[in-house]
Design a protein around this motif. Structure first.
Motif, PDB file in Angstrom:
ATOM      1  N   LEU A 107       0.856  -1.183   0.000  1.00  0.00           N
ATOM      2  CA  LEU A 107       0.000   0.000   0.000  1.00  0.00           C
ATOM      3  C   LEU A 107       0.890   1.230   0.000  1.00  0.00           C
TER       4      LEU A 107
ATOM      5  N   ALA B  29       1.043   5.613  -0.417  1.00  0.00           N
ATOM      6  CA  ALA B  29       0.206   6.805  -0.236  1.00  0.00           C
ATOM      7  C   ALA B  29       0.373   7.821  -1.350  1.00  0.00           C
TER       8      ALA B  29
ATOM      9  N   ILE C 210      -4.249   6.750  -2.835  1.00  0.00           N
ATOM     10  CA  ILE C 210      -3.549   5.561  -2.355  1.00  0.00           C
ATOM     11  C   ILE C 210      -3.594   4.506  -3.443  1.00  0.00           C
TER      12      ILE C 210
ATOM     13  N   GLY D  77      -6.660   3.811   3.429  1.00  0.00           N
ATOM     14  CA  GLY D  77      -5.783   2.718   3.035  1.00  0.00           C
ATOM     15  C   GLY D  77      -6.238   1.385   3.590  1.00  0.00           C
TER      16      GLY D  77
END
Length: 328
Positions: free
Chosen positions: A111, A113, A138, A177
């Motif tokens: 993940l 940002a 994201i 997220g």
């Protein structure tokens, strides 16, 4: 099609940004069989060992924790293999060798940002605000041999409001997220997640997001006001924009600047010149107007509003911010 709740997931991460995703996975019944994080490190004046945010959360959630000193350590690799992982999830962690990210049979996703391929690197939230972006987001993507260049799985766009700083945007992206992580797991399990390669983008036209160092945080008062405001927003509350302070042309102190706004035009003083009514208003001249300082912290003092600071600084006419005015 697989049941996403039966996939054996290994979660890898370190800081606070990763914790909501771990908590959401466990709370919604996903099978997190292990958490990998950094070893405990000495911190603070007493140099007591500090556990990572992910370790603290994993222990609370009853998730077994692995803390390898080296990712290629045979003992760690054996322990990881013993977990029989189907899927790896990485959030805010170190770069992993292929022997780790390729171990889960469905691979490992990260993940990040930002809206990849934009803002690859260690500080995507900071740089998006510093550069004056009005939108970020994201991304989940598959790990490969290059940093943040794996095939994209899913993305969510997020508007950047004028009043946002890195702290408020970090909070929104962190929580969103967690939603994207579980959605990505579901799509992988359902077999409807088609990775989109990043190879066709012109690298020279992309914005990078490298690690931020102290000199990156220094305010240049010769710049236009909007750029200075964005720099302050993109570094507040941490690591914070800063400026040296001069008194009668000599170095006197430093200050961290946390909140400002821009007043364009008018009679423009030499950049760095302090303007104040000595009661509530503290402004610093920039290239095209003045930056009104709303909140700051003089070195060695507490963080405070300009209104609280001014009564204790009666000789402000002797001061300037930055070397720009001091060099005159």
């Amino acid at each position: 099609m697989m049941n996403p709740k039966t996939l054996r997931i290994v979660f890898m991460g370190t800081p606070e940004f990763a914790v909501p995703s771990l908590r959401r996975l466990v709370a919604e019944g996903y099978n997190v069989v292990g958490a990998v994080t950094v070893p405990d490190k000495p911190a603070g004046r007493g140099r007591h060992l500090r556990e990572s945010d992910v370790k603290i959360a994993a222990r609370e959630l009853g998730v077994p924790v692995l803390q390898p000193e080296k990712f290629r350590d045979p003992a760690f690799l054996d322990a990881l293999q013993a977990l029989q992982p189907d899927l790896g999830i990485v959030i805010a962690f170190k770069m992993l060798p292929e022997v780790v990210w390729a171990m889960p049979r469905l691979g490992t996703f990260n993940l990040h940002a930002s809206l990849l391929p934009e803002y690859r690197g260690a500080a995507p939230i900071n740089w998006a605000i510093i550069n004056g972006e009005r939108e970020t987001g994201i991304t989940t993507f598959l790990l490969n041999h290059e940093i943040d260049k794996g095939a994209i799985l899913a993305q969510e766009r997020v508007a950047i409001a004028p009043e946002d700083n890195v702290g408020t945007l970090y909070e929104r992206l962190m929580l969103l997220g967690a939603e994207l992580v579980t959605a990505t797991v579901d799509r992988i399990a359902a077999g409807d997640c088609t990775p989109a390669e990043q190879m066709h983008f012109d690298e020279s036209r992309l914005h990078p997001a490298p690690k931020i160092f102290k000199e990156d945080c220094r305010i240049n008062w010769r710049q236009p006001g909007e750029r200075i405001v964005n720099l302050v927003r993109g570094l507040s509350p941490y690591p914070a924009a800063w400026t040296p302070i001069f008194k009668k042309g000599e170095p006197s102190d430093t200050a961290k600047i946390f909140a400002v706004h821009f007043e364009p035009g008018g009679v423009v003083q030499r950049p760095g010149t302090v303007e104040t009514d000595k009661r509530t208003y503290l402004a610093v001249a920039c290239a095209d107007g003045r930056i009104v300082v709303d909140e700051l912290q003089i070195a060695g003092k507490r963080r405070m509003s300009a209104r609280d600071l001014l009564p204790g600084m009666r000789d402000l006419s002797d001061y300037s911010f930055g070397e720009e005015a001091a060099e005159a």
